[in-house]
Every structure is written in C-alpha cells, then in structure tokens.
Design an enzyme around this catalytic site. Sequence first.
Site, PDB file in Angstrom:
ATOM      1  N   ARG A  54      -7.372  20.951  31.552  1.00  0.00           N
ATOM      2  CA  ARG A  54      -8.002  19.631  31.377  1.00  0.00           C
ATOM      3  C   ARG A  54      -8.630  19.514  29.995  1.00  0.00           C
ATOM      4  O   ARG A  54      -8.752  18.423  29.464  1.00  0.00           O
ATOM      5  CB  ARG A  54      -9.083  19.408  32.445  1.00  0.00           C
ATOM      6  CG  ARG A  54      -8.509  19.336  33.848  1.00  0.00           C
ATOM      7  CD  ARG A  54      -9.613  19.420  34.865  1.00  0.00           C
ATOM      8  NE  ARG A  54     -10.363  20.675  34.729  1.00  0.00           N
ATOM      9  CZ  ARG A  54     -11.460  20.972  35.429  1.00  0.00           C
ATOM     10  NH1 ARG A  54     -11.934  20.105  36.309  1.00  0.00           N
ATOM     11  NH2 ARG A  54     -12.071  22.125  35.261  1.00  0.00           N
TER      12      ARG A  54
ATOM     13  N   GLY B 257       0.848  -1.202   0.000  1.00  0.00           N
ATOM     14  CA  GLY B 257       0.000   0.000   0.000  1.00  0.00           C
ATOM     15  C   GLY B 257       0.873   1.238   0.000  1.00  0.00           C
ATOM     16  O   GLY B 257       1.532   1.538   0.999  1.00  0.00           O
TER      17      GLY B 257
ATOM     18  N   CYS C 131     -10.854   9.425   7.131  1.00  0.00           N
ATOM     19  CA  CYS C 131     -10.888   8.513   8.275  1.00  0.00           C
ATOM     20  C   CYS C 131     -11.899   8.807   9.372  1.00  0.00           C
ATOM     21  O   CYS C 131     -12.466   7.869   9.926  1.00  0.00           O
ATOM     22  CB  CYS C 131      -9.492   8.416   8.877  1.00  0.00           C
ATOM     23  SG  CYS C 131      -8.373   7.581   7.741  1.00  0.00           S
TER      24      CYS C 131
HETATM   25  P1  NAD Z   1      -4.836   4.983   0.276  1.00  0.00           P
HETATM   26  O1  NAD Z   1      -6.098   4.610  -0.422  1.00  0.00           O
HETATM   27  O2  NAD Z   1      -4.200   6.302   0.015  1.00  0.00           O
HETATM   28  O3  NAD Z   1      -3.718   3.874  -0.047  1.00  0.00           O
HETATM   29  C1  NAD Z   1      -3.951   2.516  -0.005  1.00  0.00           C
HETATM   30  C2  NAD Z   1      -3.171   1.862  -1.157  1.00  0.00           C
HETATM   31  O4  NAD Z   1      -3.247   0.444  -0.996  1.00  0.00           O
HETATM   32  C3  NAD Z   1      -3.721   2.163  -2.549  1.00  0.00           C
HETATM   33  O5  NAD Z   1      -2.723   2.797  -3.321  1.00  0.00           O
HETATM   34  C4  NAD Z   1      -4.111   0.790  -3.110  1.00  0.00           C
HETATM   35  O6  NAD Z   1      -3.864   0.662  -4.491  1.00  0.00           O
HETATM   36  C5  NAD Z   1      -3.227  -0.124  -2.301  1.00  0.00           C
HETATM   37  N1  NAD Z   1      -3.712  -1.512  -2.246  1.00  0.00           N
HETATM   38  C6  NAD Z   1      -4.947  -1.956  -1.890  1.00  0.00           C
HETATM   39  N2  NAD Z   1      -4.975  -3.295  -1.903  1.00  0.00           N
HETATM   40  C7  NAD Z   1      -3.745  -3.707  -2.283  1.00  0.00           C
HETATM   41  C8  NAD Z   1      -3.140  -4.978  -2.466  1.00  0.00           C
HETATM   42  N3  NAD Z   1      -3.841  -6.116  -2.262  1.00  0.00           N
HETATM   43  N4  NAD Z   1      -1.861  -5.039  -2.851  1.00  0.00           N
HETATM   44  C9  NAD Z   1      -1.145  -3.901  -3.064  1.00  0.00           C
HETATM   45  N5  NAD Z   1      -1.652  -2.664  -2.887  1.00  0.00           N
HETATM   46  C10 NAD Z   1      -2.932  -2.573  -2.494  1.00  0.00           C
HETATM   47  O7  NAD Z   1      -5.129   4.801   1.824  1.00  0.00           O
HETATM   48  P2  NAD Z   1      -4.419   5.567   3.048  1.00  0.00           P
HETATM   49  O8  NAD Z   1      -5.021   6.913   3.235  1.00  0.00           O
HETATM   50  O9  NAD Z   1      -2.947   5.434   2.914  1.00  0.00           O
HETATM   51  O10 NAD Z   1      -4.914   4.686   4.268  1.00  0.00           O
HETATM   52  C11 NAD Z   1      -4.442   3.378   4.499  1.00  0.00           C
HETATM   53  C12 NAD Z   1      -4.867   2.935   5.878  1.00  0.00           C
HETATM   54  O11 NAD Z   1      -4.286   3.802   6.859  1.00  0.00           O
HETATM   55  C13 NAD Z   1      -6.378   2.993   6.137  1.00  0.00           C
HETATM   56  O12 NAD Z   1      -6.731   1.919   6.952  1.00  0.00           O
HETATM   57  C14 NAD Z   1      -6.562   4.296   6.874  1.00  0.00           C
HETATM   58  O13 NAD Z   1      -7.693   4.251   7.723  1.00  0.00           O
HETATM   59  C15 NAD Z   1      -5.294   4.371   7.693  1.00  0.00           C
HETATM   60  N6  NAD Z   1      -4.871   5.732   8.076  1.00  0.00           N
HETATM   61  C16 NAD Z   1      -4.923   6.749   7.171  1.00  0.00           C
HETATM   62  C17 NAD Z   1      -4.450   8.009   7.525  1.00  0.00           C
HETATM   63  C18 NAD Z   1      -4.476   9.156   6.563  1.00  0.00           C
HETATM   64  O14 NAD Z   1      -4.129  10.257   6.968  1.00  0.00           O
HETATM   65  N7  NAD Z   1      -4.853   8.974   5.314  1.00  0.00           N
HETATM   66  C19 NAD Z   1      -3.888   8.210   8.788  1.00  0.00           C
HETATM   67  C20 NAD Z   1      -3.833   7.143   9.676  1.00  0.00           C
HETATM   68  C21 NAD Z   1      -4.312   5.902   9.302  1.00  0.00           C
HETATM   69  C1  UGA Z   2      -6.875  12.608  11.538  1.00  0.00           C
HETATM   70  C2  UGA Z   2      -6.153  12.524  12.885  1.00  0.00           C
HETATM   71  O1  UGA Z   2      -5.837  13.845  13.339  1.00  0.00           O
HETATM   72  C3  UGA Z   2      -4.889  11.681  12.784  1.00  0.00           C
HETATM   73  O2  UGA Z   2      -4.297  11.527  14.074  1.00  0.00           O
HETATM   74  C4  UGA Z   2      -5.231  10.319  12.201  1.00  0.00           C
HETATM   75  O3  UGA Z   2      -4.070   9.545  12.030  1.00  0.00           O
HETATM   76  C5  UGA Z   2      -5.916  10.487  10.871  1.00  0.00           C
HETATM   77  O4  UGA Z   2      -7.104  11.303  11.053  1.00  0.00           O
HETATM   78  C6  UGA Z   2      -6.393   9.206  10.267  1.00  0.00           C
HETATM   79  O5  UGA Z   2      -6.564   8.221  10.947  1.00  0.00           O
HETATM   80  O6  UGA Z   2      -6.652   9.276   9.066  1.00  0.00           O
HETATM   81  P1  UGA Z   2      -6.513  14.038   9.329  1.00  0.00           P
HETATM   82  O7  UGA Z   2      -7.885  13.547   8.989  1.00  0.00           O
HETATM   83  O8  UGA Z   2      -5.448  13.899   8.329  1.00  0.00           O
HETATM   84  O9  UGA Z   2      -5.998  13.314  10.655  1.00  0.00           O
HETATM   85  O10 UGA Z   2      -6.584  15.595   9.701  1.00  0.00           O
HETATM   86  P2  UGA Z   2      -7.098  16.390  10.992  1.00  0.00           P
HETATM   87  O11 UGA Z   2      -6.146  17.473  11.258  1.00  0.00           O
HETATM   88  O12 UGA Z   2      -7.441  15.509  12.105  1.00  0.00           O
HETATM   89  O13 UGA Z   2      -8.432  17.069  10.444  1.00  0.00           O
HETATM   90  C7  UGA Z   2      -9.596  16.295  10.185  1.00  0.00           C
HETATM   91  C8  UGA Z   2     -10.731  17.212   9.807  1.00  0.00           C
HETATM   92  O14 UGA Z   2     -11.192  17.943  10.955  1.00  0.00           O
HETATM   93  C9  UGA Z   2     -10.356  18.271   8.765  1.00  0.00           C
HETATM   94  O15 UGA Z   2     -11.410  18.431   7.852  1.00  0.00           O
HETATM   95  C10 UGA Z   2     -10.162  19.521   9.596  1.00  0.00           C
HETATM   96  O16 UGA Z   2     -10.361  20.685   8.874  1.00  0.00           O
HETATM   97  C11 UGA Z   2     -11.219  19.327  10.665  1.00  0.00           C
HETATM   98  N1  UGA Z   2     -10.926  20.078  11.903  1.00  0.00           N
HETATM   99  C12 UGA Z   2      -9.843  19.760  12.663  1.00  0.00           C
HETATM  100  C13 UGA Z   2     -11.774  21.089  12.313  1.00  0.00           C
HETATM  101  O17 UGA Z   2     -12.784  21.378  11.638  1.00  0.00           O
HETATM  102  N2  UGA Z   2     -11.501  21.769  13.467  1.00  0.00           N
HETATM  103  C14 UGA Z   2     -10.423  21.481  14.230  1.00  0.00           C
HETATM  104  O18 UGA Z   2     -10.231  22.135  15.275  1.00  0.00           O
HETATM  105  C15 UGA Z   2      -9.577  20.454  13.819  1.00  0.00           C
END
Ligand code: NAD
Ligand code: UGA
Length: 453
Positions: free
Chosen positions: A257, A10, A273
């Site tokens: 707090r 991924g 997410c």
């Molecule tokens: P994404 O869609 O950007 O990337 C996932 C990638 O996995 C894609 O490019 C897809 O082609 C690839 N993929 C899927 N199945 C595959 C396979 N069988 N073999 C090889 N490649 C494969 O997703 P993301 O935003 O990177 O999120 C990935 C995970 O991390 C999710 O579970 C998400 O909830 C979590 N997460 C995301 C964020 C964020 O900020 N985006 C932050 C923390 C956690």
């Molecule tokens: C969020 C979490 O902050 C990460 O810790 C987590 O890893 C990630 O989700 C994930 O699991 O994907 P992200 O969604 O990238 O990160 O960005 P954030 O900064 O959390 O903002 C999320 C949304 O809330 C945005 O649309 C932002 O504009 C909004 N937001 C955030 C508000 O409207 N008000 C705030 O005070 C803060």
Amino acid sequence: MKINSICCIGAGYVGGPTMAVIAQKCPDIKVTVVDLNESRIAAWNDSDFTKLPVYEPGLDAVVKEARGRNLFFSTEVDKAIDEAQMIFISVNTPTKMYGAGKGMAADLKYIELCARQIARVATSDKIVVEKSTLPVRTAEAIKSILDNTGNGVKFQILSNPEFLAEGTAVEDLHRPDRVLIGGNEQEAIQSLVEVYGQWVPKERILTANLWSSELSKLTANAFLAQRVSSINAISELCEKTGADVNEVAKAIGMDSRIGPKFLKASVGFGGSCFQKDILNLVYIAKSYGLDEVADYWQQVVIMNDHQKHRFAKKIVKKLYNTVSGKKIAMLGWAFKKDTNDTRESAAIDIALDLIAEEANVMVYDPKVSENQIKNDVNNIENNIKVTADPYQACKDAHAIAVVTEWDEFKEYDWKKIYDSMLKPAFVFDGRNILDKEALKKIGFVYTAIGSSN
Ligand code: NAD
Ligand code: UGA
C-alpha cells in the site's frame, strides 16, 4: 479531426523533449516548437547534439531522428500558430513575485500572452492544449480570452498535463504511466488520444473533465513532494534515536500500500515544480477559504526548507562550530542526477548558508556550467569557486558535501581523495549514496542523512 500539424509554444524542459518524442513517434505530423528565446532555439538547432539546451539521457538520439524530418524549432511564433491544427502551450508558470498572491500563486502572464497571441493570429479552428502546469480552472480564462479576442474561429481547449521527471524525460515520454487528457469536447479529446495512441497503449490514456485534469497535475506533484518531506522528517528522528532511515524506508516500502519508490531521504527536494506547485495549491485552497487544507500542504514546503538548512547547520556543527575560512567541496549542484537543471536545487541554499558562515566553497558538477552556478548564487565571486575536476574540488578541503546523487561519485578513488584532504577528513553524504563502511575504513569521518552512525 486527424491531426497533421502541431505547434508548441515554449521550447523548454517540457516543450522540447515532449515535442521531440511526439515527432519521433508520429512521423506524419509536422511538429514545430517555437520560443521567443532566440539562443534557446539556436541551441535546439545546433548541429552539435551535445549543445542541445536540455540535457536528458537519450534526447540527442530522438532529436537526431526527427529534426528536419518533421520536427522543427523556430522563433517564428505567429507562422507556426497559424499553420497548426493543434497548439500546445508549454511556457513557464513560475511563482508570482509581485502583487496579490506574491510568493504563492502561479504567475499566468505568459499563459495569457500566448492565449492572446493565438487569438490574434489564428485564421482557422484550433485545438489549444494546456501542457504547462496550471491552477484549476485556468482553461476558463484561456477560453474567455480566445473567444473574446479571436477572429471568429472556433477554439477547443484541452488540458494535457505533463508528468515527465527530469533526468528520465525520454523514458517517461516513451513509456508513460499514464497520459491524462481533460476536456469538455469529445471530438477534440479524441484527436489528442489518437496522437498519443500512436505509441502509448490505449489503457494508459486517461480522459477526464478539464478541472479534474488540471487539478490532478498539482495533486500528483503535491503527493510526490509530500513523500519526500515525510521521509525527510523521519530522517531527523532517525538521527536522534539510532534508527536508520534507509532501513525504515525499506521496511515501510515493502508494504504494497505504501510502495518502495520516492522514499529516499535527501538534502531536500529541488526542481522547478514541487515547491511552486504546492505553493500554488496552498494559494488556491486559501482563495476558497480552505485554511486547513492550505496549512496541511504548506507543511510539506516548511519541512523541505528545514531539511535543506539543517544539512548546512550540521556541517558547521561537526566542523567544530565554525567553517570560517575552511574549504568545503560540494559534489553536485543539479537538483537531481542526470540533469543540468539547477532550479530550486538544495545545493543553492546549502552553499549560501555555508558562505554566510564564511566558508570557501568549491563546487564540482558533471553537467552544470560554471556560469550557471555563479548565477545561482548571485555571482558572489569571492567565496565560491567552480572546478571541472572533482579531485581538485576535494584537494585541501576540510569537508565534502555530496548534494546530488550522480552515479560517478560512487566510482571515485576515495583513498586518493582522502590523502589530498585536511584531517580529520569529513564527508557529509546528503544523498546516502556512498559506501559508508569503505569510507570509514579509509579514515573519513562519514555523516549520512537519517542515521546516527
Ligand atoms: P522552461 O522555462 O524551461 O521553458 C519555458 C519556455 O517558454 C522558455 O524557453 C520561454 O522562453 C518560453 N516562453 C515563455 N513565454 C513565451 C511566449 N509568449 N512565446 C514563446 N515562448 C515563450 O519551463 P519548463 O520547465 O519547460 O516548464 C513549462 C511548464 O511545464 C511549466 O508550467 C511547468 O510547471 C510544467 N512542467 C515542467 C516539468 C519539468 O520537468 N520541468 C515537468 C512537468 C510540467
Ligand atoms: C517531478 C515529478 O516527479 C514529475 O512527475 C513532474 O512532472 C515534475 O516534477 C514537474 O511537474 O516538474 P522532477 O522535479 O523532474 O519531477 O524530479 P523528481 O524525480 O520528482 O525529483 C524532485 C526532487 O525530489 C529532486 O530534488 C530529487 O532529488 C528529490 N527526491 C526525489 C528525493 O529527495 N527523494 C526521493 O525519494 C525522490
């Protein structure tokens, strides 16, 4: 076991930046990031660093430092699995859109495919790390698949959820508040502790059991989203009562707090997410018969939907109850600043609501492509236009809606914008970032979130 080869399945928003930083900080470890998506891998390998598939401040420099040295991007998934001692699964886990749990549960089909592929290919012992966000107890299913379909090699499973936020991914990875590693086997946990230990202070590396680790990730996102919905709920009350949500947020945030962060009222949270993970939490609670727990968290999403639609409704109301045929400039499309990610962006719902009222929407976003914007609204060509020039977006507009908090919006020549607009010139500041007094002085009818002006 000392780790010297890692594979990550991924190459998305998490896999790409996370592995780039591991490779940067651990030059002795060969890190290969694989993906089925050929164009994404090609973009990660592009010699033009502005073409990386993920825009994150500072990411180009990290990739530049490590790529070709010990960081590789490839579509050869089997080869990378076979060569690695440790395999991160970082594939997408979207909300399931079919069958049982439709619209709520996490769709784990990509996770299962990865587990089956690892089992089929692996000819030596592997540590398999869940990097994707997963429902609590997913490791059980992965273990079962690995043990039952594998080649007799030993698999150890760890949970290592990612807490980075988009727009600050590199900073978050360089200096994480904490790294969480869940597992049942000390030796495997220790191997991953040592990887992170190369740049993260030991006291910031937490270990836990597998289920606590998996559940902590969903809980962290639920708490964060809840704060946004809480302040957004109060913003509506502020608009009715003459209170100002910025002042309320400051006043409550100074209570140590409560704390000052994540209290910015907005058009509603977006991103791939928050909603997905809360819905997943709700589904898990329901599946254990915990209806009160499920309803409690569901409300966070209900409030967020309300906030997004409320913003669009307010625009229509202020524009004399009709936007039909009127030009509305939308500044921003990404779900937050400093990212090109538009998944679940509030901008999409707002634009669709305005288009349903027959508005002509013109969008400007500094990082999101026209294709992406059109794709997000299912290519409704007629009522949405995209421009690369913010002044063009605002020219002849009846109103401007600020939906993403890009810093550059604060620096615009607002007098020039005012002069080019139809009068009265309305600004709806969905992020409370503009200088209210300055705009009013120019002549704008300025509307913020969470104050009655
Ligand atoms: P994404 O869609 O950007 O990337 C996932 C990638 O996995 C894609 O490019 C897809 O082609 C690839 N993929 C899927 N199945 C595959 C396979 N069988 N073999 C090889 N490649 C494969 O997703 P993301 O935003 O990177 O999120 C990935 C995970 O991390 C999710 O579970 C998400 O909830 C979590 N997460 C995301 C964020 C964020 O900020 N985006 C932050 C923390 C956690
Ligand atoms: C969020 C979490 O902050 C990460 O810790 C987590 O890893 C990630 O989700 C994930 O699991 O994907 P992200 O969604 O990238 O990160 O960005 P954030 O900064 O959390 O903002 C999320 C949304 O809330 C945005 O649309 C932002 O504009 C909004 N937001 C955030 C508000 O409207 N008000 C705030 O005070 C803060």
